[in-house]
Design a protein around this motif. Sequence first.
Motif, mmCIF file in Angstrom:
data_model
loop_
_atom_site.group_PDB
_atom_site.id
_atom_site.type_symbol
_atom_site.label_atom_id
_atom_site.label_comp_id
_atom_site.label_asym_id
_atom_site.label_seq_id
_atom_site.Cartn_x
_atom_site.Cartn_y
_atom_site.Cartn_z
ATOM 1 N N ALA A 1 0.879 -1.171 0.000
ATOM 2 C CA ALA A 1 0.000 0.000 0.000
ATOM 3 C C ALA A 1 0.910 1.213 0.000
ATOM 4 O O ALA A 1 1.815 1.315 0.837
ATOM 5 C CB ALA A 1 -0.892 0.005 1.233
ATOM 6 N N ILE A 2 0.701 2.116 -0.973
ATOM 7 C CA ILE A 2 1.511 3.337 -1.042
ATOM 8 C C ILE A 2 0.589 4.550 -1.029
ATOM 9 O O ILE A 2 -0.519 4.511 -1.564
ATOM 10 C CB ILE A 2 2.417 3.362 -2.297
ATOM 11 C CG1 ILE A 2 1.599 3.223 -3.585
ATOM 12 C CG2 ILE A 2 3.488 2.280 -2.216
ATOM 13 C CD1 ILE A 2 2.408 3.422 -4.858
ATOM 14 N N ARG A 3 1.074 5.610 -0.397
ATOM 15 C CA ARG A 3 0.279 6.840 -0.273
ATOM 16 C C ARG A 3 0.931 7.933 -1.109
ATOM 17 O O ARG A 3 2.141 8.153 -1.034
ATOM 18 C CB ARG A 3 0.192 7.276 1.175
ATOM 19 C CG ARG A 3 -0.546 8.593 1.337
ATOM 20 C CD ARG A 3 -0.770 9.060 2.740
ATOM 21 N NE ARG A 3 0.267 8.669 3.669
ATOM 22 C CZ ARG A 3 0.046 8.332 4.931
ATOM 23 N NH1 ARG A 3 -1.172 8.325 5.410
ATOM 24 N NH2 ARG A 3 1.033 8.025 5.730
ATOM 25 N N GLN B 1 -4.189 12.744 -0.289
ATOM 26 C CA GLN B 1 -3.212 11.673 -0.074
ATOM 27 C C GLN B 1 -3.830 10.283 -0.253
ATOM 28 O O GLN B 1 -3.883 9.475 0.672
ATOM 29 C CB GLN B 1 -2.563 11.793 1.304
ATOM 30 C CG GLN B 1 -1.751 13.046 1.460
ATOM 31 C CD GLN B 1 -0.959 13.070 2.750
ATOM 32 O OE1 GLN B 1 -1.213 12.336 3.687
ATOM 33 N NE2 GLN B 1 0.035 13.934 2.794
ATOM 34 N N PRO B 2 -4.276 9.978 -1.487
ATOM 35 C CA PRO B 2 -4.890 8.671 -1.718
ATOM 36 C C PRO B 2 -3.888 7.527 -1.531
ATOM 37 O O PRO B 2 -2.698 7.674 -1.784
ATOM 38 C CB PRO B 2 -5.360 8.752 -3.170
ATOM 39 C CG PRO B 2 -4.503 9.796 -3.794
ATOM 40 C CD PRO B 2 -4.178 10.777 -2.690
ATOM 41 N N VAL B 3 -4.409 6.394 -1.069
ATOM 42 C CA VAL B 3 -3.587 5.196 -0.864
ATOM 43 C C VAL B 3 -4.003 4.170 -1.909
ATOM 44 O O VAL B 3 -5.184 3.868 -2.056
ATOM 45 C CB VAL B 3 -3.776 4.623 0.558
ATOM 46 C CG1 VAL B 3 -2.919 3.380 0.746
ATOM 47 C CG2 VAL B 3 -3.433 5.676 1.604
ATOM 48 N N THR B 4 -3.027 3.645 -2.620
ATOM 49 C CA THR B 4 -3.284 2.690 -3.689
ATOM 50 C C THR B 4 -2.484 1.409 -3.485
ATOM 51 O O THR B 4 -1.484 1.408 -2.767
ATOM 52 C CB THR B 4 -2.975 3.326 -5.069
ATOM 53 O OG1 THR B 4 -3.439 2.475 -6.095
ATOM 54 C CG2 THR B 4 -1.501 3.573 -5.241
ATOM 55 N N GLY B 5 -2.923 0.355 -4.138
ATOM 56 C CA GLY B 5 -2.238 -0.931 -4.038
ATOM 57 C C GLY B 5 -1.268 -1.140 -5.187
ATOM 58 O O GLY B 5 -1.521 -0.716 -6.313
ATOM 59 N N THR C 1 0.187 -1.758 -10.942
ATOM 60 C CA THR C 1 -0.684 -1.062 -9.995
ATOM 61 C C THR C 1 -2.061 -1.715 -10.019
ATOM 62 O O THR C 1 -2.443 -2.370 -10.993
ATOM 63 C CB THR C 1 -0.808 0.436 -10.328
ATOM 64 O OG1 THR C 1 -1.309 0.571 -11.662
ATOM 65 C CG2 THR C 1 0.538 1.130 -10.199
ATOM 66 N N GLU C 2 -2.805 -1.531 -8.947
ATOM 67 C CA GLU C 2 -4.100 -2.197 -8.826
ATOM 68 C C GLU C 2 -5.088 -1.775 -9.906
ATOM 69 O O GLU C 2 -5.962 -2.546 -10.276
ATOM 70 C CB GLU C 2 -4.690 -1.985 -7.437
ATOM 71 C CG GLU C 2 -5.062 -0.560 -7.137
ATOM 72 C CD GLU C 2 -5.791 -0.409 -5.815
ATOM 73 O OE1 GLU C 2 -6.417 -1.359 -5.337
ATOM 74 O OE2 GLU C 2 -5.737 0.696 -5.256
ATOM 75 N N ASN C 3 -4.939 -0.570 -10.444
ATOM 76 C CA ASN C 3 -5.869 -0.120 -11.483
ATOM 77 C C ASN C 3 -5.597 -0.775 -12.832
ATOM 78 O O ASN C 3 -6.326 -0.564 -13.790
ATOM 79 C CB ASN C 3 -5.877 1.406 -11.606
ATOM 80 C CG ASN C 3 -4.544 1.974 -12.016
ATOM 81 O OD1 ASN C 3 -3.552 1.247 -12.135
ATOM 82 N ND2 ASN C 3 -4.502 3.269 -12.233
ATOM 83 N N MET C 4 -4.527 -1.594 -12.907
ATOM 84 C CA MET C 4 -4.234 -2.363 -14.112
ATOM 85 C C MET C 4 -4.891 -3.739 -14.046
ATOM 86 O O MET C 4 -4.785 -4.520 -14.988
ATOM 87 C CB MET C 4 -2.721 -2.502 -14.278
ATOM 88 C CG MET C 4 -2.021 -1.169 -14.472
ATOM 89 S SD MET C 4 -0.232 -1.299 -14.282
ATOM 90 C CE MET C 4 0.239 -1.919 -15.871
ATOM 91 N N GLY C 5 -5.527 -4.059 -12.911
ATOM 92 C CA GLY C 5 -6.196 -5.344 -12.740
ATOM 93 C C GLY C 5 -5.231 -6.515 -12.717
ATOM 94 O O GLY C 5 -5.294 -7.402 -13.561
#
Length: 191
Positions: free
Chosen positions: A49-51, A58-62, A83-87
């Motif tokens: 998890a990175i912020r 300050q969104p946190v993404t996987g 990144t998580e938005n790449m599925g």
Amino acid sequence: MGWTGTRAVYYYKNGTVNRKKECDEYLNTCLDGYELMRSTMRGTTYYAAIRKIKEEKQPVTGVVILTRVDNSEGLNFFYKVITENMGPAETKCPDSILDLLTEPESDITRDWRKTCREYNQQKRVLAGFHMGTQITVICSGKKYLLTKSVLRGHSTPQWICWPERTKFRVDDIIRLGFEKHRLDTSEITSA
């Protein structure tokens, strides 16, 4: 995006590459404007998890990083960042990391997180079964009856199909789907 190769800097005492520390260092030094919050390894796959610290919210993404070690080459540590938005296809991100992530903006991200949580739930269900519990799985059209057992020389419970003398991995059981075996009265033999 392809694989990136580098010479590993971090090693365990036995000489193997410390993949987690390599990935932690990559995220801490190479991702400008982000802060590493939590990370873990599941097999050879790294989850974090990175912020984003340069934004007001300050969104946190996987992040998922695939890793590979090949000591036959000059560059011995290889990684691929997803990144998580790449599925990502890797869906074993632990709940402790998923709980840190901010509300997803895309269906791809939402679906990935849901799949990870379902995997974690199924893993907890299997771990919660008592020794001797039986489950059924269907693999390649064949039904297998598996028993949770501890094999001699092992401390970790295994799922064994005793008639076939076959061991099933937890990941395979989750992928195939399982049902807790219900004892049919016709299966009971009298002494």
